[in-house]
Design a protein around this motif. Structure first.
Motif, PDB file in Angstrom:
ATOM      1  N   HIS A 124       0.813  -1.220   0.000  1.00 27.37           N
ATOM      2  CA  HIS A 124       0.000   0.000   0.000  1.00 27.37           C
ATOM      3  C   HIS A 124       0.850   1.275   0.000  1.00 27.37           C
ATOM      4  CE1 HIS A 124      -3.577  -2.383   0.727  1.00 27.37           C
ATOM      5  NE2 HIS A 124      -3.048  -2.906   1.820  1.00 27.37           N
ATOM      6  N   TRP A 125       2.173   1.161   0.157  1.00 25.77           N
ATOM      7  CA  TRP A 125       3.007   2.339   0.360  1.00 25.77           C
ATOM      8  C   TRP A 125       2.893   3.359  -0.778  1.00 25.77           C
ATOM      9  CZ3 TRP A 125       8.279   0.055   2.459  1.00 25.77           C
ATOM     10  CH2 TRP A 125       8.067  -0.445   3.747  1.00 25.77           C
ATOM     11  N   GLY A 126       2.951   2.885  -2.015  1.00 22.73           N
ATOM     12  CA  GLY A 126       2.934   3.798  -3.156  1.00 22.73           C
ATOM     13  C   GLY A 126       1.720   4.699  -3.156  1.00 22.73           C
ATOM     14  N   SER A 127       0.535   4.097  -3.050  1.00 24.68           N
ATOM     15  CA  SER A 127      -0.704   4.887  -3.104  1.00 24.68           C
ATOM     16  C   SER A 127      -0.855   5.767  -1.873  1.00 24.68           C
ATOM     17  CB  SER A 127      -1.918   3.960  -3.232  1.00 24.68           C
ATOM     18  OG  SER A 127      -2.004   3.092  -2.115  1.00 24.68           O
ATOM     19  N   LEU A 128      -0.422   5.267  -0.711  1.00 23.95           N
ATOM     20  CA  LEU A 128      -0.585   6.047   0.512  1.00 23.95           C
ATOM     21  C   LEU A 128       0.386   7.213   0.595  1.00 23.95           C
ATOM     22  CD1 LEU A 128      -1.358   3.320   3.199  1.00 23.95           C
ATOM     23  CD2 LEU A 128      -2.928   4.866   2.029  1.00 23.95           C
ATOM     24  N   SER A 130       1.392   8.838  -2.015  1.00 24.24           N
ATOM     25  CA  SER A 130       0.788   9.806  -2.939  1.00 24.24           C
ATOM     26  C   SER A 130      -0.348  10.555  -2.255  1.00 24.24           C
ATOM     27  CB  SER A 130       0.262   9.096  -4.190  1.00 24.24           C
ATOM     28  OG  SER A 130       1.311   8.512  -4.915  1.00 24.24           O
ATOM     29  N   ARG A 131      -1.156   9.817  -1.497  1.00 26.68           N
ATOM     30  CA  ARG A 131      -2.263  10.446  -0.782  1.00 26.68           C
ATOM     31  C   ARG A 131      -1.732  11.392   0.294  1.00 26.68           C
ATOM     32  NH1 ARG A 131      -6.797   6.851   2.212  1.00 26.68           N
ATOM     33  NH2 ARG A 131      -6.740   5.821   0.179  1.00 26.68           N
ATOM     34  N   GLU A 195       8.703   6.130  -3.523  1.00 30.26           N
ATOM     35  CA  GLU A 195       7.574   6.970  -3.136  1.00 30.26           C
ATOM     36  C   GLU A 195       7.828   7.667  -1.804  1.00 30.26           C
ATOM     37  OE1 GLU A 195       7.242   3.882  -4.226  1.00 30.26           O
ATOM     38  OE2 GLU A 195       6.126   4.128  -6.108  1.00 30.26           O
ATOM     39  N   GLN A 284       0.069  16.116  -9.958  1.00 36.68           N
ATOM     40  CA  GLN A 284      -0.769  14.980 -10.329  1.00 36.68           C
ATOM     41  C   GLN A 284      -0.445  14.472 -11.736  1.00 36.68           C
ATOM     42  OE1 GLN A 284      -2.784  13.593  -7.880  1.00 36.68           O
ATOM     43  NE2 GLN A 284      -1.689  15.192  -6.766  1.00 36.68           N
TER      44      GLN A 284
END
Length: 416
Positions: A124-128, A130-131, A195, A284
Motif C-alpha cells: 500500500h506504500w505507493g498509493s498512501l 501519494s495520498r 515513493e 498529479q
C-alpha cells in the motif's frame, strides 16, 4: 499483513493549514510595520538556517524517540510561536517567532512519513505516500484560502492567532488518531523506497543521515568537472545549487514585491493561492510525464519555462504597478511555481534517487542536503540586497537568468 490505518493522515491537512500561509503573512506583517526587503530577507534567511539545523536535529531524534510523542511535540509546539507572533509588535520578535515555528513544525516531517510505512503493508506504500503528499498540499491550500478570505476583515496578527488555534486543535486530535506503529523503521528506510523518498524530499528538501565530511566534497574538483560522464554527479549538484539559489532570490521577496507594486493584502495571498493550486495539479500529472521520457530533458525544459516566466514577471514588475502585476501573478507565476516546479521537482528528485542507489547513500544525501540548504540560505539573503539596491524587477530577472543558465547544465547532462 498490516491493514491500512489512514485516519491519522487527515491530520496533516489542518497542521499544514496552520503553517502554509505563514511566510506570506509575516512578509506582509513586516512591511506593515515599516520594514523593507532586507528585513524580509533576514527573516526568511533565518528561517532557512533554522530549517537546516532542525532537519538534522529532529531527524536524529526520530531514530531514538517515540513517533507519536514527536508529532505531539511538533503540533503542540508550533502553536506556541504562532500565539507569540500574534502578540509581536516588532520585526525582531516576528523573525524569532517565525524561526521558532519553522523549528517546531519540522519535527513532525520525518515521523509522519515513517508512520505511512509503519502502519500499513508494503503493497500500500505507493498509493498512501501519494495520498499523504496530496493531503499535505491540500493543507497548505486550505491555509491560504482561510488567510485570503480573513485578511479582508481581520488584522494579520489575528489571523496568526487563528492559525495557532488550528495547530493546537491538531495537537488535541493527535491524541485520538495518531496510532502506535506495529513495526519500526529508521530514517534510512525512507531513501530505499522511491515513493517515500519523493514524499519526504517534497516537504523539506533536506535529509541528513549523517553530516558529510570535507572529503565528500572532492567530487567538485576541477578534474572531475572537466571529465565527461565522471562529471555527471557534480554537475547535477551544481544545477541544483543554482536552482535553489534562484528560488531563494525569487520566492523570498515575491510577496513583498506584489504588495509594494500596488496589490492589496488579499490579492497577494490570492496569487500565492493560485500558484499552490496549479502546483497541486502539476504534481498529479508530472509522474505521467516522466514515463518513457528522459528526466534530464524534462528538467531542462521545465527550467526554461520557469526561468522565462520569472523574467516576464520581473519585466512587468519593473515597469508597471497594479493590474498588470496582478495579471502576471495569476498567469506567469502559476506556470513557474506550479507547472514548471512540479515537473522539475519530479525529474530532479528521480535523478537524485538514482545516484543515491549505491553504497554511499548517507554521504551522497549529506552532500545533497548541505548544498541545497546553503543555496536556499544564500539565495534568500541575497534577494534582500538586490531588491534594496536595485529593484524587485531586477531581482526576479536575475532569478530567471540563473534558471536559464541552469537549464543548459541539464541539457548537457541529457546529452551524456
Amino acid at each position: 499483513m498490516i491493514k491500512p490505518n489512514v485516519k491519522w493522515m487527515y491530520l496533516v491537512i489542518p497542521f499544514n493549514a496552520s503553517t502554509g500561509p505563514l511566510s506570506t503573512l509575516i512578509t506582509l506583517q513586516i512591511l506593515n510595520l515599516g520594514g523593507n526587503a532586507i528585513e524580509v530577507a533576514y527573516t526568511v534567511s533565518l528561517g532557512n538556517l533554522v530549517l537546516i539545523i532542525a532537519s538534522m536535529f529532529w531527524g536524529y531524534v526520530a531514530d531514538r524517540f517515540d513517533r507519536r510523542k514527536q508529532i505531539l511535540i511538533s503540533t503542540g509546539g508550533t502553536s506556541l510561536p504562532l500565539f507569540l507572533m500574534m502578540m509581536s509588535r516588532s520585526i525582531p520578535l516576528i523573525s524569532l517567532n517565525y524561526a521558532f515555528a519553522v523549528f517546531m513544525s519540522t519535527a513532525s516531517t520525518t515521523p509522519f512519513n515513517l508512520l505511512v510505512m509503519e502502519t500499513t503493508d508494503k503493497k500500500h506504500w505507493g498509493s498512501l505516500f501519494s495520498r499523504y503528499s496530496l493531503f499535505s498540499s491540500i493543507g497548505v491550500l486550505v491555509g491560504l484560502l482561510i488567510s485570503t478570505f480573513l485578511i479582508t476583515y481581520l488584522e494579520i496578527s489575528l489571523i496568526e492567532g487563528i492559525l495557532a488555534i488550528i495547530s493546537l486543535s491538531t495537537f488535541i486530535l493527535c491524541f485520538r488518531f495518531i496510532p502506535k506503529p506495529q513495526v519500526s523503521f529508521e530514517r534510512t528506510s525512507l531513501i530505499h523506497n522511491k515513493e517515500s523518498f519523493f514524499s519526504r524530499i517534497r516537504q523539506i528538501p533536506l535529509i541528513f543521515l549523517h553530516l558529510p565530511s570535507i572529503h565528500s566534497f572532492k567530487i567538485f574538483s576541477l578534474k572531475r568537472l572537466k571529465t565527461p560522464h565522471v562529471n555527471y554527479v557534480p554537475l547535477l549538484y551544481i544545477g541544483l545549487i543554482i536552482f535553489y539559489i534562484s528560488s531563494g532570490i525569487f520566492n523570498t521577496v515575491y510577496p513583498a514585491g506584489l504588495y509594494k507594486r500596488g496589490l492589496t493584502e488579499n490579492e497577494v495571498l490570492l496569487v500565492t493561492l493560485v500558484g499552490m493550486l496549479i502546483q497541486i495539479v502539476g504534481f498529479q500529472f508530472s509522474s505521467r510525464l516522466l514515463e518513457n521520457r528522459k528526466e534530464e530533458k524534462l528538467a531542462h525544459l521545465s527550467l526554461l519555462l520557469r526561468g522565462g516566466n520569472y523574467i516576464i514577471i520581473g519585466l512587468i514588475m519593473q515597469f508597471f504597478v497594479g493590474i498588470p502585476v496582478l495579471l502576471a501573478g495569476l498567469t506567469s507565476y502559476p506556470l513557474a511555481a506550479g507547472i514548471a516546479y512540479a515537473i522539475f521537482y519530479s525529474s530532479s528528485t528521480t535523478l537524485i534517487f538514482k545516484i543515491l542507489g549505491g553504497r554511499h547513500q548517507g554521504a551522497g544525501l549529506g552532500i545533497y542536503s548541505t548544498v541545497v540548504g546553503v543555496a536556499l540560505f544564500a539565495g534568500s539573503l541575497i534577494s534582500g540586497y538586490i531588491t534594496h539596491y536595485f529593484s524587485y524587477g531586477i531581482d526576479f530577472m536575475i532569478a530567471g537568468v540563473l534558471l536559464i543558465i541552469c537549464s543548459r547544465i541539464f541539457a548537457y547532462l541529457s546529452s551524456q
